[in-house]
Design a protein around this motif. Structure first.
Motif, short mmCIF file in Angstrom:
data_model
loop_
_atom_site.label_atom_id
_atom_site.label_comp_id
_atom_site.label_asym_id
_atom_site.label_seq_id
_atom_site.Cartn_x
_atom_site.Cartn_y
_atom_site.Cartn_z
N HIS A 98 94.69 55.36 49.76
CA HIS A 98 94.48 54.62 48.52
C HIS A 98 93.41 53.57 48.80
O HIS A 98 93.24 53.12 49.94
CB HIS A 98 95.75 53.94 48.03
N GLY A 99 92.72 53.14 47.75
CA GLY A 99 91.73 52.09 47.90
C GLY A 99 91.44 51.42 46.57
O GLY A 99 91.66 51.99 45.50
N PHE A 100 90.93 50.17 46.65
CA PHE A 100 90.62 49.38 45.45
C PHE A 100 89.42 48.49 45.75
O PHE A 100 89.35 47.87 46.82
CB PHE A 100 91.83 48.53 45.07
N GLY A 101 88.46 48.43 44.81
CA GLY A 101 87.31 47.58 45.04
C GLY A 101 86.42 47.48 43.81
O GLY A 101 86.71 48.04 42.75
N TYR A 102 85.29 46.77 43.98
CA TYR A 102 84.37 46.46 42.89
C TYR A 102 83.05 47.20 43.08
O TYR A 102 82.45 47.16 44.17
CB TYR A 102 84.12 44.95 42.84
N ASP A 103 82.60 47.89 42.04
CA ASP A 103 81.31 48.57 42.02
C ASP A 103 80.32 47.67 41.30
O ASP A 103 80.36 47.56 40.07
CB ASP A 103 81.46 49.93 41.31
N SER A 104 79.43 47.03 42.04
CA SER A 104 78.49 46.08 41.44
C SER A 104 77.40 46.78 40.62
O SER A 104 76.78 46.15 39.76
CB SER A 104 77.84 45.22 42.53
N VAL A 105 77.16 48.06 40.88
CA VAL A 105 76.12 48.79 40.14
C VAL A 105 76.55 49.02 38.69
O VAL A 105 75.79 48.80 37.75
CB VAL A 105 75.80 50.13 40.83
N THR A 106 77.79 49.45 38.50
CA THR A 106 78.30 49.67 37.15
C THR A 106 79.11 48.49 36.62
O THR A 106 79.59 48.53 35.49
CB THR A 106 79.20 50.93 37.11
N GLY A 156 80.71 46.37 48.89
CA GLY A 156 80.64 47.46 47.94
C GLY A 156 81.29 48.75 48.39
O GLY A 156 81.17 49.78 47.71
N SER A 157 81.99 48.72 49.52
CA SER A 157 82.66 49.92 50.03
C SER A 157 84.09 49.59 50.45
O SER A 157 84.40 48.44 50.78
CB SER A 157 81.90 50.49 51.25
N ILE A 158 84.93 50.62 50.45
CA ILE A 158 86.28 50.49 50.99
C ILE A 158 86.27 51.13 52.37
O ILE A 158 85.66 52.19 52.58
CB ILE A 158 87.30 51.20 50.09
N HIS A 159 86.91 50.48 53.34
CA HIS A 159 86.92 50.94 54.73
C HIS A 159 88.35 51.22 55.17
O HIS A 159 89.28 50.48 54.83
CB HIS A 159 86.31 49.89 55.66
N LEU A 173 81.56 52.68 46.57
CA LEU A 173 82.07 52.72 45.21
C LEU A 173 81.00 53.02 44.17
O LEU A 173 81.31 53.47 43.07
CB LEU A 173 82.76 51.40 44.88
N ALA A 174 79.72 52.79 44.50
CA ALA A 174 78.64 53.08 43.57
C ALA A 174 78.26 54.56 43.61
O ALA A 174 78.23 55.24 42.59
CB ALA A 174 77.43 52.21 43.87
#
Length: 371
Positions: A154-162, A214-217, A236-237
């Motif tokens: 599972h992962g959660f994060g923010y895509d700054s491009v969209t 911008g990535s989940i690790h 995430l982008a």
């Protein structure tokens, strides 16, 4: 009708007010919403929330605008990291929280945190995005049911491009040829619907995901031939996975057990039978920048049993440890200069063996893309 000069003065005054408010801690801002309709409108504006978040992250000068640790005790608790380290007084640094709506008090997991939002998973299927600072929560649509032992990541994060927040999950699935691959599904707060993206070949469980740059690790253990640990990231982008093979040069038998963010750097740690090590990548993506912050022998620990996890580091590199000992939980602070530990005087029974660092913010789980 106001003249242009008066309008300029009003805009200037509003700019000054926004600048002052953006320096205040979240707790004060929530209280100040009641001052007037104008203040309520300004503080509730998503653009102000982002401005406040940037100031907290970039400057971190206000001791109240700090990082906290969410811990899965009963009741749920939030820990002010800097206050706990500076004063080592658990009574003033720890706040009890109510569980967000729809989240049961049992059997939940923390998927990850980003920009003050925390994603919780419970009963292996249902997901909630929650801001512990504002107490606002949002239940996401349930994905299709998958057997628990088939879940991989599972992962959660923010895509700054969209300008959007995304949750993903991966689960082992049998192919037409009889082999297994991992199916990956993703949902964003804007779309509010699950969709499938290309499968991946990894078929064993990942570590808990960590968001950065911008990535989940995740840490992933390859079991083929000689076991080896790799870092797998998901952008995430571009919505693509890749392996980062730039692990620190360590002894051959060292297998890292956890990944996180410490002092703004990607970090790896291991708690072995003999010692605890913490490594940070000071220049993201550059293998030569891996630096060992410390290694602590078991003899130095206040209690030599249990599992010790570094959860937060201060600017002067004091380390806050989360210690899991059977069914209990505690905090201790390590001073690397003196090679000593200080007990924070807080002990609790664990409801879940979970903890996650997050930053105080006004970001809403009902986040709307800014135009």
């Amino acid at each position: 009708m106001a003249c242009p000069a008066e309008e300029d003065i009003c805009l200037a005054e509003e700019g000054i007010l926004i600048d002052i408010l953006s320096r205040l801690p979240v707790k004060s801002l929530i209280r100040f919403k009641c001052v007037s309709k104008r203040w309520h409108f300004l503080i509730s504006d998503p653009r102000f929330a982002m401005s406040h978040l940037r100031r907290s992250v970039e400057q971190s000068l206000n001791p109240d605008s700090c990082r906290r640790v969410l811990i899965g005790t009963k009741p749920l608790r939030s820990v002010n990291c800097d206050a706990l380290i500076e004063d080592a007084n658990a009574h003033t640094a720890i706040t009890e929280l109510e569980y967000p709506s729809m989240v049961p008090e049992h059997r939940f997991r923390i998927v990850g945190s980003c920009n003050g939002l925390v994603c919780l998973l419970f009963y292996h299927e249902r997901l909630t995005v929650w801001n512990p600072s504002t107490r606002q929560s949002r239940d996401l649509p349930s994905p299709r049911p998958v057997p628990f032992d088939h879940m991989i990541l599972h992962g959660f994060g923010y895509d700054s491009v969209t300008d959007d927040y995304k949750v993903l999950r991966g689960f082992r699935e049998k192919t037409a040829g009889g082999t297994y691959s991992t199916a990956v599904e993703i949902i964003s707060l804007q779309s509010n619907s699950w969709r499938r993206i290309p499968d991946i070949d990894y078929t064993t469980t990942f570590s808990q995901g960590t968001y950065m740059n911008g990535s989940i690790h995740w840490l992933y253990l390859h079991r083929e031939n000689a076991p080896r640990i790799v870092i797998v990231s998901f952008n995430l982008a571009s919505e693509e996975f890749q392996e980062i093979l730039s692990l620190p040069d360590t002894e051959p038998l060292v297998l890292f057990e956890g990944i996180g963010v410490m002092g703004g750097c990607l970090a790896l740690y291991i708690d072995s039978k003999w010692e605890i090590e913490l490594w940070v990548m000071k220049d993201y993506g550059i293998k030569s920048s891996w630096t060992k912050l410390f290694n602590i022998t078991r003899e130095v620990l206040p209690r030599t049993f249990g599992w010790w996890k570094p959860v937060y580091v201060t600017k002067d590199w004091h380390i806050l440890f989360d210690a899991d000992e059977m069914d209990s939980f505690s905090f201790s602070v390590y001073d690397p200069e003196k090679s000593t530990f200080k007990d924070c005087g807080f002990y609790a029974d664990r409801q879940n063996f979970e903890s996650e660092t997050y930053i105080e913010s006004l970001i809403s789980p009902y986040y709307q893309r800014m135009e």
